[in-house]
Enzyme design. Sequence first.
Site, PDB file in Angstrom:
ATOM      1  N   HIS A   1       2.793   6.787 -12.219  1.00 20.94           N
ATOM      2  CA  HIS A   1       4.066   8.251 -12.898  1.00 20.94           C
ATOM      3  C   HIS A   1       5.638   7.377 -13.569  1.00 20.94           C
ATOM      4  O   HIS A   1       5.624   8.116 -14.197  1.00 20.94           O
ATOM      5  CB  HIS A   1       4.712   8.256 -11.378  1.00 20.94           C
ATOM      6  CG  HIS A   1       3.537   9.384 -10.721  1.00 20.94           C
ATOM      7  ND1 HIS A   1       3.024   8.907  -9.304  1.00 20.94           N
ATOM      8  CD2 HIS A   1       2.369  10.501 -10.872  1.00 20.94           C
ATOM      9  CE1 HIS A   1       2.141   9.394  -8.625  1.00 20.94           C
ATOM     10  NE2 HIS A   1       1.663  11.189  -9.438  1.00 20.94           N
TER      11      HIS A   1
ATOM     12  N   LYS B   1       1.172  21.448   3.291  1.00 17.24           N
ATOM     13  CA  LYS B   1       0.563  20.377   3.362  1.00 17.24           C
ATOM     14  C   LYS B   1       1.061  19.354   4.052  1.00 17.24           C
ATOM     15  O   LYS B   1       2.615  19.680   4.161  1.00 17.24           O
ATOM     16  CB  LYS B   1       0.424  20.173   2.152  1.00 17.24           C
ATOM     17  CG  LYS B   1      -0.899  19.371   0.827  1.00 17.24           C
ATOM     18  CD  LYS B   1      -1.289  19.189   0.019  1.00 17.24           C
ATOM     19  CE  LYS B   1      -2.076  19.264  -1.017  1.00 17.24           C
ATOM     20  NZ  LYS B   1      -2.357  18.500  -2.182  1.00 17.24           N
TER      21      LYS B   1
ATOM     22  N   ARG C   1      -5.743   9.722 -15.915  1.00 20.26           N
ATOM     23  CA  ARG C   1      -6.146   8.030 -16.231  1.00 20.26           C
ATOM     24  C   ARG C   1      -7.353   8.238 -16.457  1.00 20.26           C
ATOM     25  O   ARG C   1      -8.066   6.940 -17.685  1.00 20.26           O
ATOM     26  CB  ARG C   1      -6.038   7.197 -14.590  1.00 20.26           C
ATOM     27  CG  ARG C   1      -4.753   7.527 -13.494  1.00 20.26           C
ATOM     28  CD  ARG C   1      -4.346   7.788 -12.768  1.00 20.26           C
ATOM     29  NE  ARG C   1      -5.269   8.596 -11.969  1.00 20.26           N
ATOM     30  CZ  ARG C   1      -5.129   9.394 -10.867  1.00 20.26           C
ATOM     31  NH1 ARG C   1      -4.445   8.513 -10.015  1.00 20.26           N
ATOM     32  NH2 ARG C   1      -5.403  10.047 -10.515  1.00 20.26           N
TER      33      ARG C   1
ATOM     34  N   SER D   1      -1.556   8.026  -6.107  1.00 15.15           N
ATOM     35  CA  SER D   1      -0.616   8.376  -4.356  1.00 15.15           C
ATOM     36  C   SER D   1      -1.613   8.256  -3.679  1.00 15.15           C
ATOM     37  O   SER D   1      -1.458   7.494  -2.354  1.00 15.15           O
ATOM     38  CB  SER D   1      -0.066   9.844  -4.505  1.00 15.15           C
ATOM     39  OG  SER D   1       0.855   9.636  -5.870  1.00 15.15           O
TER      40      SER D   1
HETATM   41  O1  PNS Z   1      -0.158  15.113  -8.397  1.00 15.39           O
HETATM   42  P1  PNS Z   1      -0.649  16.448  -8.168  1.00 15.39           P
HETATM   43  O2  PNS Z   1      -1.012  17.154  -7.050  1.00 15.39           O
HETATM   44  O3  PNS Z   1      -2.185  16.572  -8.705  1.00 15.39           O
HETATM   45  O4  PNS Z   1       0.513  18.122  -8.700  1.00 15.39           O
HETATM   46  C1  PNS Z   1      -0.459  19.542  -9.333  1.00 15.39           C
HETATM   47  C2  PNS Z   1       0.634  20.172  -9.651  1.00 15.39           C
HETATM   48  C3  PNS Z   1       1.557  20.072  -8.643  1.00 15.39           C
HETATM   49  C4  PNS Z   1       0.432  20.023 -10.851  1.00 15.39           C
HETATM   50  C5  PNS Z   1       0.072  21.898  -8.820  1.00 15.39           C
HETATM   51  O5  PNS Z   1      -0.799  21.618  -8.122  1.00 15.39           O
HETATM   52  C6  PNS Z   1       0.604  22.813  -8.913  1.00 15.39           C
HETATM   53  O6  PNS Z   1       0.904  22.836 -10.327  1.00 15.39           O
HETATM   54  N1  PNS Z   1       1.017  23.668  -8.353  1.00 15.39           N
HETATM   55  C7  PNS Z   1       1.757  24.700  -8.850  1.00 15.39           C
HETATM   56  C8  PNS Z   1       1.492  26.276  -8.203  1.00 15.39           C
HETATM   57  C9  PNS Z   1       0.685  26.507  -9.569  1.00 15.39           C
HETATM   58  O7  PNS Z   1       1.291  26.756 -10.943  1.00 15.39           O
HETATM   59  N2  PNS Z   1      -0.956  27.191  -9.701  1.00 15.39           N
HETATM   60  C10 PNS Z   1      -1.372  27.104 -11.354  1.00 15.39           C
HETATM   61  C11 PNS Z   1      -1.639  25.830 -11.788  1.00 15.39           C
HETATM   62  S1  PNS Z   1      -3.544  25.331 -11.031  1.00 15.39           S
END
Ligand code: PNS
Length: 166
Positions: A19, A43, A92, A130
């Site tokens: 990150h 979560k 990645r 993570s």
């Molecule tokens: O680090 P991560 O868990 O892969 O991040 C995922 C994240 C937080 C970027 C994604 O789950 C997100 O944007 N969630 C907010 C809800 C949203 O906007 N959903 C629609 C897009 S799929």
Amino acid sequence: MNKGIAVYPGSFDPPTNGHLDLIERGSKMFEQLVVAILRNPEKTPMFSLVERLEMLRQLTADWSNVRIDTFDGLMVEYAKSIDAMCVLRGIRAISDYEYELQMALMNRKLEPTLETVFMMPAVRYSYVSSRLVREVEQKLREKLDPAYKLRDRELIEVPRKRKKKA
Ligand code: PNS
């Protein structure tokens, strides 16, 4: 080069060197980079929101154009609220691609003007995640403090025992 505000959303549970590598690259590319931690009540994270906020603030203190924030709800709505023109995400390996493509296309459907930019972290971080960091931390805690594992088991078993009425 595209200058402006970009948002780098994620769970960051916990933040990894991968990150940080991406944040450094993003900070060179955009005028301002907002690292946005998702507040997800569904979560149970290993690190609380405050812990993740503090870790990221400390780790990015040297980059003056990086700001740490939190958001809930739709990411595109949050991006709009801070005037971001880009979403930054890291890829990645090929295994990340499908999930990232799905998310980027959904976000584009929700907000066509918001562009997703993918960057690759340094190859030495390609296998850091993570989830792996969380698993290693759990094992280390159990190794250093055997009571930790026992306490975990008790937390699971006690409610079960309580259900049985005398
Ligand atoms: O680090 P991560 O868990 O892969 O991040 C995922 C994240 C937080 C970027 C994604 O789950 C997100 O944007 N969630 C907010 C809800 C949203 O906007 N959903 C629609 C897009 S799929």
